[in-house]
Design a protein around this motif. Structure first.
Motif, PDB file in Angstrom:
ATOM      1  N   PRO A  54       7.305  75.030 -77.398  1.00 24.61           N
ATOM      2  CA  PRO A  54       8.651  75.597 -76.705  1.00 24.61           C
ATOM      3  C   PRO A  54       8.171  76.305 -75.433  1.00 24.61           C
TER       4      PRO A  54
ATOM      5  N   LEU B  85      12.220  72.758 -68.589  1.00 27.24           N
ATOM      6  CA  LEU B  85      13.681  72.685 -68.245  1.00 27.24           C
ATOM      7  C   LEU B  85      14.278  73.702 -67.245  1.00 27.24           C
TER       8      LEU B  85
ATOM      9  N   SER C 283      13.575  71.032 -83.893  1.00 27.01           N
ATOM     10  CA  SER C 283      13.387  71.011 -82.403  1.00 27.01           C
ATOM     11  C   SER C 283      14.687  71.904 -81.715  1.00 27.01           C
ATOM     12  N   TYR C 284      15.706  71.627 -82.279  1.00 26.36           N
ATOM     13  CA  TYR C 284      16.999  72.429 -81.781  1.00 26.36           C
ATOM     14  C   TYR C 284      16.966  73.977 -82.048  1.00 26.36           C
TER      15      TYR C 284
ATOM     16  N   HIS D 242      14.609  80.049 -78.073  1.00 25.20           N
ATOM     17  CA  HIS D 242      14.056  80.252 -76.631  1.00 25.20           C
ATOM     18  C   HIS D 242      15.066  80.311 -75.542  1.00 25.20           C
TER      19      HIS D 242
ATOM     20  N   ILE E 214      14.759  75.436 -79.665  1.00 25.33           N
ATOM     21  CA  ILE E 214      15.289  75.476 -78.416  1.00 25.33           C
ATOM     22  C   ILE E 214      16.307  76.806 -78.545  1.00 25.33           C
ATOM     23  N   LYS E 215      17.114  76.930 -79.457  1.00 20.85           N
ATOM     24  CA  LYS E 215      18.072  78.047 -79.770  1.00 20.85           C
ATOM     25  C   LYS E 215      17.220  79.370 -79.573  1.00 20.85           C
TER      26      LYS E 215
ATOM     27  N   ALA F  15      14.416  65.734 -74.457  1.00 18.30           N
ATOM     28  CA  ALA F  15      13.550  67.345 -74.978  1.00 18.30           C
ATOM     29  C   ALA F  15      13.064  67.162 -76.303  1.00 18.30           C
TER      30      ALA F  15
ATOM     31  N   LEU G 207      20.881  67.975 -73.640  1.00 21.33           N
ATOM     32  CA  LEU G 207      19.199  67.507 -74.312  1.00 21.33           C
ATOM     33  C   LEU G 207      19.574  66.531 -75.419  1.00 21.33           C
TER      34      LEU G 207
ATOM     35  N   VAL H  56      10.470  74.948 -72.078  1.00 15.62           N
ATOM     36  CA  VAL H  56      11.172  76.107 -71.642  1.00 15.62           C
ATOM     37  C   VAL H  56      10.879  76.108 -70.142  1.00 15.62           C
TER      38      VAL H  56
ATOM     39  N   THR I 131      17.076  64.282 -78.343  1.00 19.01           N
ATOM     40  CA  THR I 131      16.081  64.587 -79.047  1.00 19.01           C
ATOM     41  C   THR I 131      15.543  63.368 -79.790  1.00 19.01           C
TER      42      THR I 131
ATOM     43  N   TRP J  36      10.549  69.284 -78.862  1.00 19.06           N
ATOM     44  CA  TRP J  36       9.937  70.377 -78.906  1.00 19.06           C
ATOM     45  C   TRP J  36       9.209  70.552 -80.388  1.00 19.06           C
TER      46      TRP J  36
END
Length: 282
Positions: free
Chosen positions: A241, A248, A275-276, A282, A279-280, A178, A262, A245, A264, A180
């Motif tokens: 993102p 995933l 990137s993380y 979204h 993720i957090k 992943a 994930l 989303v 990266t 982002w």
């Protein structure tokens, strides 16, 4: 659930990262997050050593430690693989099965002093799925390595699963690549270095240094490599993102995964953290 998993890799191109050392450091620096190996490679270690190491970690950090077990040697270099196994060749199916069974036995019979680590089996083939099912272990499916095998592996695992002291019903983590970024173009830029490494693997070149995104942008991919890389990326999650989303969520629904793990693989640490962060949010 939030879990950080460290990988048992040994490579001149990327370095060596002993999971037990990294887990111990991270566990001492945190208080709640789960930590584990994703995974520690059984053929490279004595079963009792792994049981003692992870049993100790679990005693020091109760209900936070996962013991992910895999088979791969963790290197493409034959000499390094032999050094890790003290001159022995690749593990046979029977040897690997015996190693996994011995690790579990040592955890219960020799090591247990309180909470045990939670064992998982890494699977990228139906053989691994069958072993996880027979031993009643949760399964971490390597979709980020062999995505074409994912659904066959899951079907085999769930159909053959036998409940155990470790797991009453099938449990699955699907591992996904992943990446982002704020824009599709930036995500593609960040994914470029790993594309160079994958293209090298397609040609049998196993120890290519991880390039910068700028160097990767000028790499002369062949048409066949571009087609293969595009096919692989379509099965992962790379983009904005919103796009990631959606991907995933689709993958979780299609596989019935209990969790997604994930990875990266980008060059710049700040970009990986960013990137993380996305993720957090979204």
């Amino acid at each position: 659930m939030s879990t950080v998993a460290d990988v048992d890799h040994h490579s001149p191109a990327i370095g060596a990262f002993p999971p037990v050392v990294l887990i111990a450091h991270a566990a001492a620096s945190t208080s709640a997050i789960r930590l584990g190996s994703g995974g520690v490679l059984a053929p490279n270690h004595a079963p009792i050593t792994l049981a003692e190491q992870f049993g100790t970690l679990a005693a020091l950090h109760p209900d936070r430690i996962d013991l992910g077990i895999g088979r791969d040697p963790g290197t493409f270099d034959e000499a390094t693989a032999r050094e890790l196994r003290r001159g022995a060749g690749p593990a046979t199916d029977a040897q690997y099965h015996d190693d996994v069974a011995a690790i579990l036995s040592f955890l219960v019979d020799e090591v247990a002093r309180g909470p045990l680590p939670e064992p998982w089996l890494l699977c990228s083939s139906t053989a691994g799925a069958a072993l996880a099912a027979r031993l009643g272990l949760p399964s971490a499916v390597a979709h980020h390595i062999r995505p074409d095998n994912t659904f066959t592996v899951l079907e085999r695992y769930r159909a053959a699963f036998i409940p155990s002291r470790w797991c009453e019903q099938p449990r699955v983590v699907v591992c996904v690549e992943a990446i982002w970024a704020e824009t599709e173009q930036e995500a593609t830029w960040r994914a470029g270095p790993m594309d160079v490494v994958k293209a090298g693997l397609l040609k049998g070149l196993s120890e290519i240094p991880f390039p910068t995104p700028a160097d990767a942008a000028t790499h002369p991919f062949t048409a066949e490599e571009r087609q293969a890389l595009a096919g692989f990326r379509a099965q992962q999650a790379c983009g904005t993102p919103e796009a990631v989303v959606r991907r995933l969520a689709q993958l979780a629904a299609d596989t019935g995964a209990d969790e997604l793990m994930l990875t990266t693989p980008v060059y710049d640490l700040d970009a990986r953290v960013r990137s993380y962060d996305l993720i957090k949010k979204h």
